[in-house]
Design a protein around this motif. Structure first.
Motif, PDB file in Angstrom:
ATOM      1  N   GLU A  55       0.785  -1.343  -0.049  1.00 53.18           N
ATOM      2  CA  GLU A  55      -0.013  -0.077   0.119  1.00 53.18           C
ATOM      3  C   GLU A  55       0.748   1.398   0.028  1.00 53.18           C
ATOM      4  N   GLN A  56       2.252   1.181   0.428  1.00 54.63           N
ATOM      5  CA  GLN A  56       3.127   2.388   0.417  1.00 54.63           C
ATOM      6  C   GLN A  56       3.964   2.614  -1.087  1.00 54.63           C
ATOM      7  N   SER A  96      -1.221   5.534  -4.987  1.00 56.72           N
ATOM      8  CA  SER A  96      -2.074   5.192  -3.873  1.00 56.72           C
ATOM      9  C   SER A  96      -3.527   4.998  -4.006  1.00 56.72           C
ATOM     10  N   GLU A  99      -4.339   1.936  -5.844  1.00 60.99           N
ATOM     11  CA  GLU A  99      -4.207   0.869  -4.806  1.00 60.99           C
ATOM     12  C   GLU A  99      -5.612   0.646  -4.220  1.00 60.99           C
TER      13      GLU A  99
END
Length: 213
Positions: A55-56, A96, A99
């Motif tokens: 997620e990063q 992001s 995602e």
């Protein structure tokens, strides 16, 4: 495609849309886990090397792009333009968002679903790149580095680009980035599909310009 100066706002908006599609496409490919394109694999490798979660990925991509822009400031300042800034500033944020969209849409993580998201991710990536090329307001940080290398080694862009992409795949894989079928697919299909999207977008803009005129 030729724009007058008064259309700069439209060009910037279109470029941002292109970067958004690129970011979402990279995110879909990374989340699907079937491999990354030569640039995406570097982002994923840096994410892995830094111990960040999937997620990063946006954070890792931001760090890579900031480093490349700073490097360009030293070795190739003439390749930095408004397009370069527009590309790298929102890029990590868009990844992001991609995602989050992937997690929202994913109801069951079967192989068929992952393949579907990978195909969609590649198409979004190609379309975004085509839009960014058509608006013609500058290059992304990776392309800027390739152009600097071309200047240094006195070789044609196409040869340097192939060598650069191979180097990025090796680097990204060494850092722990996901190498897979998408990596091969993007290497084989990226150029032709981007060229197709580019010609269609140029045609649409030309039709719109004719209708307005």
């Amino acid at each position: 495609m030729n724009f007058s100066s008064k259309d700069m706002g439209n060009k910037i908006l279109a470029a941002i849309v292109g970067v958004f599609l690129i970011g979402v496409g990279v995110a879909f490919n990374n989340c699907a886990g079937l491999g990354n394109d030569p640039v995406g694999i570097v982002y994923d490798g840096m994410r892995n090397a830094a111990g960040l979660s999937v997620e990063q990925l946006g954070m890792a991509s931001n760090a890579v792009n900031i480093f490349l822009v700073l490097l360009l400031c030293v070795i190739g300042r003439r390749y930095i333009s408004i397009g370069t800034i527009i590309y790298f500033l929102p890029y990590g944020f868009f990844v992001s968002i991609g995602e989050r969209i992937y997690r929202m849409l994913l109801h069951t993580e079967t192989m068929a679903v992952r393949i579907g998201f990978s195909v969609l991710g590649c198409l979004l990536l190609y379309l975004g790149v085509a839009i960014f090329i058509v608006v013609d307001i500058g290059v992304d940080p990776f392309t800027g580095i390739v152009l600097v290398i071309c200047d240094k080694v006195k070789r044609e862009y196409r040869f340097v680009k192939v060598a650069f992409d191979i180097s990025m795949i090796i680097l990204g894989t060494a850092l722990g980035g996901t190498l897979g079928v998408v990596t091969v697919a993007t290497a084989l299909t990226g150029g032709p599909v981007i060229q197709f999207f580019k010609s269609r977008i140029q045609w649409l803009f030309q039709v719109e310009k004719t209708e307005r005129g």
